[in-house]
Design a protein around this motif. Structure first.
Motif, PDB file in Angstrom:
ATOM      1  N   LEU A 205       0.834  -1.213   0.000  1.00 44.86           N
ATOM      2  CA  LEU A 205       0.000   0.000   0.000  1.00 44.86           C
ATOM      3  C   LEU A 205       0.864   1.256   0.000  1.00 44.86           C
ATOM      4  CD1 LEU A 205      -2.698  -1.158   2.597  1.00 44.86           C
ATOM      5  CD2 LEU A 205      -3.086  -0.755   0.162  1.00 44.86           C
ATOM      6  N   THR A 206       1.918   1.240   0.783  1.00 43.85           N
ATOM      7  CA  THR A 206       2.788   2.425   0.883  1.00 43.85           C
ATOM      8  C   THR A 206       3.480   2.687  -0.458  1.00 43.85           C
ATOM      9  OG1 THR A 206       3.116   1.797   3.173  1.00 43.85           O
ATOM     10  CG2 THR A 206       4.590   3.473   2.320  1.00 43.85           C
ATOM     11  N   GLU A 207       3.942   1.599  -1.094  1.00 44.99           N
ATOM     12  CA  GLU A 207       4.614   1.754  -2.396  1.00 44.99           C
ATOM     13  C   GLU A 207       3.698   2.385  -3.440  1.00 44.99           C
ATOM     14  OE1 GLU A 207       7.638  -2.030  -1.892  1.00 44.99           O
ATOM     15  OE2 GLU A 207       5.981  -2.182  -3.344  1.00 44.99           O
ATOM     16  N   HIS A 208       2.402   2.216  -3.255  1.00 49.50           N
ATOM     17  CA  HIS A 208       1.435   2.773  -4.217  1.00 49.50           C
ATOM     18  C   HIS A 208       0.775   4.046  -3.675  1.00 49.50           C
ATOM     19  CE1 HIS A 208       2.051  -1.218  -5.919  1.00 49.50           C
ATOM     20  NE2 HIS A 208       1.634  -0.698  -7.072  1.00 49.50           N
ATOM     21  N   GLN A 209       1.443   4.706  -2.793  1.00 45.80           N
ATOM     22  CA  GLN A 209       0.969   5.974  -2.201  1.00 45.80           C
ATOM     23  C   GLN A 209      -0.407   5.817  -1.533  1.00 45.80           C
ATOM     24  OE1 GLN A 209       2.621   6.259  -5.460  1.00 45.80           O
ATOM     25  NE2 GLN A 209       4.316   6.468  -4.005  1.00 45.80           N
ATOM     26  N   LEU A 210      -0.622   4.660  -0.954  1.00 44.33           N
ATOM     27  CA  LEU A 210      -1.876   4.431  -0.212  1.00 44.33           C
ATOM     28  C   LEU A 210      -1.536   3.952   1.202  1.00 44.33           C
ATOM     29  CD1 LEU A 210      -3.718   2.473  -3.052  1.00 44.33           C
ATOM     30  CD2 LEU A 210      -4.442   4.689  -2.154  1.00 44.33           C
ATOM     31  N   PRO A 211      -0.726   4.702   1.928  1.00 40.06           N
ATOM     32  CA  PRO A 211      -0.289   4.176   3.235  1.00 40.06           C
ATOM     33  C   PRO A 211      -1.464   3.926   4.164  1.00 40.06           C
ATOM     34  CG  PRO A 211       0.176   6.525   3.045  1.00 40.06           C
ATOM     35  CD  PRO A 211      -0.286   6.078   1.696  1.00 40.06           C
ATOM     36  N   PRO A 212      -1.409   2.793   4.855  1.00 43.13           N
ATOM     37  CA  PRO A 212      -2.532   2.502   5.765  1.00 43.13           C
ATOM     38  C   PRO A 212      -2.555   3.453   6.963  1.00 43.13           C
ATOM     39  CG  PRO A 212      -0.839   0.809   5.952  1.00 43.13           C
ATOM     40  CD  PRO A 212      -0.412   1.716   4.837  1.00 43.13           C
ATOM     41  N   VAL A 213      -3.757   3.913   7.316  1.00 45.87           N
ATOM     42  CA  VAL A 213      -3.871   4.678   8.564  1.00 45.87           C
ATOM     43  C   VAL A 213      -4.267   3.725   9.694  1.00 45.87           C
ATOM     44  CG1 VAL A 213      -4.322   6.946   7.594  1.00 45.87           C
ATOM     45  CG2 VAL A 213      -6.225   5.385   7.930  1.00 45.87           C
ATOM     46  N   ARG A 214      -4.699   2.550   9.299  1.00 48.14           N
ATOM     47  CA  ARG A 214      -4.969   1.513  10.300  1.00 48.14           C
ATOM     48  C   ARG A 214      -4.732   0.147   9.663  1.00 48.14           C
ATOM     49  NH1 ARG A 214     -10.943   0.456  12.781  1.00 48.14           N
ATOM     50  NH2 ARG A 214     -10.540  -1.665  13.495  1.00 48.14           N
ATOM     51  N   LEU A 215      -4.038  -0.699  10.393  1.00 45.53           N
ATOM     52  CA  LEU A 215      -3.770  -2.051   9.892  1.00 45.53           C
ATOM     53  C   LEU A 215      -3.684  -2.947  11.124  1.00 45.53           C
ATOM     54  CD1 LEU A 215      -2.857  -3.401   7.057  1.00 45.53           C
ATOM     55  CD2 LEU A 215      -0.605  -3.357   8.063  1.00 45.53           C
ATOM     56  N   THR A 216      -4.750  -3.655  11.424  1.00 45.13           N
ATOM     57  CA  THR A 216      -4.754  -4.430  12.670  1.00 45.13           C
ATOM     58  C   THR A 216      -5.305  -5.841  12.437  1.00 45.13           C
ATOM     59  OG1 THR A 216      -6.886  -3.397  13.121  1.00 45.13           O
ATOM     60  CG2 THR A 216      -5.022  -2.595  14.401  1.00 45.13           C
ATOM     61  N   VAL A 217      -4.725  -6.777  13.165  1.00 46.21           N
ATOM     62  CA  VAL A 217      -5.277  -8.136  13.158  1.00 46.21           C
ATOM     63  C   VAL A 217      -6.258  -8.201  14.323  1.00 46.21           C
ATOM     64  CG1 VAL A 217      -4.777 -10.592  13.403  1.00 46.21           C
ATOM     65  CG2 VAL A 217      -3.188  -9.126  12.159  1.00 46.21           C
ATOM     66  N   GLU A 218      -7.513  -8.512  13.999  1.00 46.07           N
ATOM     67  CA  GLU A 218      -8.544  -8.536  15.045  1.00 46.07           C
ATOM     68  C   GLU A 218      -9.241  -9.876  15.070  1.00 46.07           C
ATOM     69  OE1 GLU A 218     -11.174  -5.274  14.342  1.00 46.07           O
ATOM     70  OE2 GLU A 218      -9.558  -3.807  14.572  1.00 46.07           O
ATOM     71  N   GLU A 219      -9.810 -10.163  16.206  1.00 46.52           N
ATOM     72  CA  GLU A 219     -10.587 -11.393  16.321  1.00 46.52           C
ATOM     73  C   GLU A 219     -12.006 -11.126  15.840  1.00 46.52           C
ATOM     74  OE1 GLU A 219     -11.141 -13.137  20.246  1.00 46.52           O
ATOM     75  OE2 GLU A 219      -9.577 -14.539  19.654  1.00 46.52           O
ATOM     76  N   GLU A 220     -12.547 -12.072  15.124  1.00 48.54           N
ATOM     77  CA  GLU A 220     -13.945 -12.010  14.716  1.00 48.54           C
ATOM     78  C   GLU A 220     -14.797 -11.743  15.954  1.00 48.54           C
ATOM     79  OE1 GLU A 220     -16.647 -15.247  12.378  1.00 48.54           O
ATOM     80  OE2 GLU A 220     -15.299 -15.976  13.902  1.00 48.54           O
ATOM     81  N   ASP A 221     -15.807 -10.905  15.840  1.00 51.54           N
ATOM     82  CA  ASP A 221     -16.604 -10.700  17.046  1.00 51.54           C
ATOM     83  C   ASP A 221     -17.662 -11.798  17.176  1.00 51.54           C
ATOM     84  OD1 ASP A 221     -18.652  -9.970  15.413  1.00 51.54           O
ATOM     85  OD2 ASP A 221     -18.513  -7.832  15.838  1.00 51.54           O
ATOM     86  N   LEU A 222     -18.275 -11.817  18.332  1.00 49.14           N
ATOM     87  CA  LEU A 222     -19.184 -12.920  18.636  1.00 49.14           C
ATOM     88  C   LEU A 222     -20.388 -12.943  17.707  1.00 49.14           C
ATOM     89  CD1 LEU A 222     -19.057 -12.637  22.494  1.00 49.14           C
ATOM     90  CD2 LEU A 222     -18.100 -14.457  21.115  1.00 49.14           C
ATOM     91  N   GLU A 223     -20.876 -11.753  17.355  1.00 55.21           N
ATOM     92  CA  GLU A 223     -22.050 -11.719  16.472  1.00 55.21           C
ATOM     93  C   GLU A 223     -21.704 -12.351  15.117  1.00 55.21           C
ATOM     94  OE1 GLU A 223     -23.437 -10.137  19.484  1.00 55.21           O
ATOM     95  OE2 GLU A 223     -24.876 -11.092  18.211  1.00 55.21           O
ATOM     96  N   ALA A 224     -20.482 -12.045  14.623  1.00 50.64           N
ATOM     97  CA  ALA A 224     -20.069 -12.597  13.331  1.00 50.64           C
ATOM     98  C   ALA A 224     -19.959 -14.117  13.423  1.00 50.64           C
ATOM     99  CB  ALA A 224     -18.742 -11.981  12.900  1.00 50.64           C
ATOM    100  N   TYR A 225     -19.457 -14.605  14.560  1.00 43.16           N
ATOM    101  CA  TYR A 225     -19.358 -16.051  14.756  1.00 43.16           C
ATOM    102  C   TYR A 225     -20.751 -16.693  14.710  1.00 43.16           C
ATOM    103  CZ  TYR A 225     -19.097 -20.499  17.140  1.00 43.16           C
ATOM    104  OH  TYR A 225     -19.246 -21.820  17.446  1.00 43.16           O
ATOM    105  N   PHE A 226     -21.647 -16.061  15.428  1.00 47.89           N
ATOM    106  CA  PHE A 226     -23.035 -16.539  15.506  1.00 47.89           C
ATOM    107  C   PHE A 226     -23.632 -16.626  14.103  1.00 47.89           C
ATOM    108  CE2 PHE A 226     -27.452 -14.843  16.834  1.00 47.89           C
ATOM    109  CZ  PHE A 226     -27.970 -16.110  16.913  1.00 47.89           C
ATOM    110  N   LEU A 227     -23.468 -15.548  13.346  1.00 41.78           N
ATOM    111  CA  LEU A 227     -24.039 -15.539  12.002  1.00 41.78           C
ATOM    112  C   LEU A 227     -23.335 -16.544  11.089  1.00 41.78           C
ATOM    113  CD1 LEU A 227     -24.673 -11.732  11.668  1.00 41.78           C
ATOM    114  CD2 LEU A 227     -26.393 -13.522  11.645  1.00 41.78           C
ATOM    115  N   ARG A 228     -22.033 -16.706  11.289  1.00 46.97           N
ATOM    116  CA  ARG A 228     -21.300 -17.683  10.467  1.00 46.97           C
ATOM    117  C   ARG A 228     -21.840 -19.082  10.724  1.00 46.97           C
ATOM    118  NH1 ARG A 228     -16.336 -20.220  11.553  1.00 46.97           N
ATOM    119  NH2 ARG A 228     -15.779 -18.763  13.196  1.00 46.97           N
ATOM    120  N   VAL A 229     -22.105 -19.387  11.989  1.00 49.52           N
ATOM    121  CA  VAL A 229     -22.598 -20.731  12.316  1.00 49.52           C
ATOM    122  C   VAL A 229     -24.004 -20.943  11.778  1.00 49.52           C
ATOM    123  CG1 VAL A 229     -23.260 -22.255  14.210  1.00 49.52           C
ATOM    124  CG2 VAL A 229     -21.123 -20.994  14.324  1.00 49.52           C
ATOM    125  N   ILE A 230     -24.877 -19.967  11.991  1.00 49.17           N
ATOM    126  CA  ILE A 230     -26.265 -20.220  11.596  1.00 49.17           C
ATOM    127  C   ILE A 230     -26.468 -20.182  10.091  1.00 49.17           C
ATOM    128  CG2 ILE A 230     -27.329 -19.464  13.761  1.00 49.17           C
ATOM    129  CD1 ILE A 230     -27.965 -16.865  12.468  1.00 49.17           C
TER     130      ILE A 230
END
Ligand SMILES: Nc1ncnc2c1ncn2[C@@H]1O[C@H](COP(=O)(O)OP(=O)(O)OP(=O)(O)O)[C@@H](O)[C@H]1O
Length: 312
Positions: free
Chosen positions: A275-300
């Protein structure tokens, strides 16, 4: 340890539609079981069968080892329930409301109202009119009615529905106290996983009448998937660049880029460099855990996480 509630292939059909479809669960005494499903999943139908209010089409259910048969008054002694938003006489005080209910339930012990108010920390409000109670305390009053006859099992249909965050915390603490300090088994239905995951010891997920997953609350965190969340000043251009470079991603509900691809999660620095090489530097880049609601929806939904974002 015995089971407080057990169901065996429990099924209820309405004109061919299986509102509850072959559900078998076993709930240990003194634990809190969260029964989760979207609106229309079959939660209320399940609860009505547990309470003997409607007859199963197939299968059976047991309360404290005894089979529930319709209109069997002996199970009411063991079970307290709140199956809808609790209604109270608004002009009457907490004490007067409970006193009426004590007589209706034929509870002879005149101390019962005092005792339940102590147990539910309602004593400070006994002389307050029901219409002036906070939502959390109104819900406490509903639960107090269910507990007046000192049942061993409490069945609650969406008890945190409509409560503000403070009310949710109040009810959550109350339920934990009832299970941990008074040995009461609690069956609680909800459509909001995050709200009850902090309270329950086990979760059953129901979808279209079927029990699609059952997990111990302790295991839940291990089941959540990780994702990389990316935000740049030009997310559309960044998304195009990521696709051209072979990354799969989708937009989340906040408009940020998310990727569940293992290569992206393991090596976020490669994405940062790209991204930086293409002049699109990230203002946020984080590894996050799926939240519980997403888990619930993924299962159902049984779908990959990528497809869930349309629903979320
Ligand atoms: N008496 C009935 N007659 C016909 N269909 C019914 C009846 N009761 C429930 N259903 C259907 O059974 C399905 C499950 O309903 P149920 O009320 O148990 O779901 P729920 O998970 O409790 O949802 P909600 O949170 O919206 O109450 C729904 O499709 C509903 O329309």
């Amino acid at each position: 340890m015995g089971y407080a509630i057990q169901t065996n292939q429990l099924t209820k059909s309405y004109n061919g539609l299986k509102a509850v479809d072959q559900v078998s669960i076993s709930i240990k005494k003194g634990t809190i079981y969260g029964f989760l499903g979207l609106n229309g999943a079959g939660k209320t139908t399940m609860i009505r069968m547990l309470l003997g209010m409607i007859k199963p089409s197939e299968g059976s259910c047991y309360i404290d080892g005894k089979q529930v048969v319709q209109a069997n008054p002996s199970i009411w002694e063991k079970v307290g329930y709140m199956v809808e938003t609790p209604r109270a006489y608004p002009e009457l005080t907490v004490k007067e409301n409970l006193e009426i209910f004590r007589r209706l339930r034929l509870v002879e012990n005149k101390q019962a109202v005092h005792n339940v108010c102590e147990q539910l920390k309602l004593t400070a409000y006994v002389n307050k009119k029901a219409k002036h109670l906070s939502l959390g305390n109104a819900q406490r009053l509903g639960i107090a009615k269910a507990l007046l006859h000192q049942p061993e099992i409490l069945i609650l249909d969406e008890p945190v529905n409509g409560l503000d965050p403070a009310g949710i915390v109040e009810v959550r603490e109350l339920l934990l106290d009832l299970a941990e300090n008074h040995g009461i088994t609690i069956f609680i239905s909800s459509h909001l996983l995050s709200e009850i995951s902090k309270t329950v010891s086990q979760i059953g997920i129901i979808h279209e009448g079927k029990l699609v997953d059952e997990v111990k609350a302790k295991q839940l965190n291990r089941l959540l998937k990780e994702r990389l969340v990316i935000h740049t000043r030009h997310n559309a251009a960044a998304g195009r660049l990521l696709s051209e470079s072979g990354y799969s991603w989708q937009q989340n509900k906040e408009g940020l880029i998310e990727s569940y691809q293992p290569e992206a999660i393991k090596k976020p620095e490669n994405i940062a460099r790209l991204l930086t090489e293409h002049q699109l530097p990230p203002v946020r880049l984080t590894v996050e855990e799926e939240d519980l609601e997403a888990y619930f929806l993924r299962v159902i939904t049984g779908k990959g996480v990528e497809q869930l974002h349309g629903i979320l």
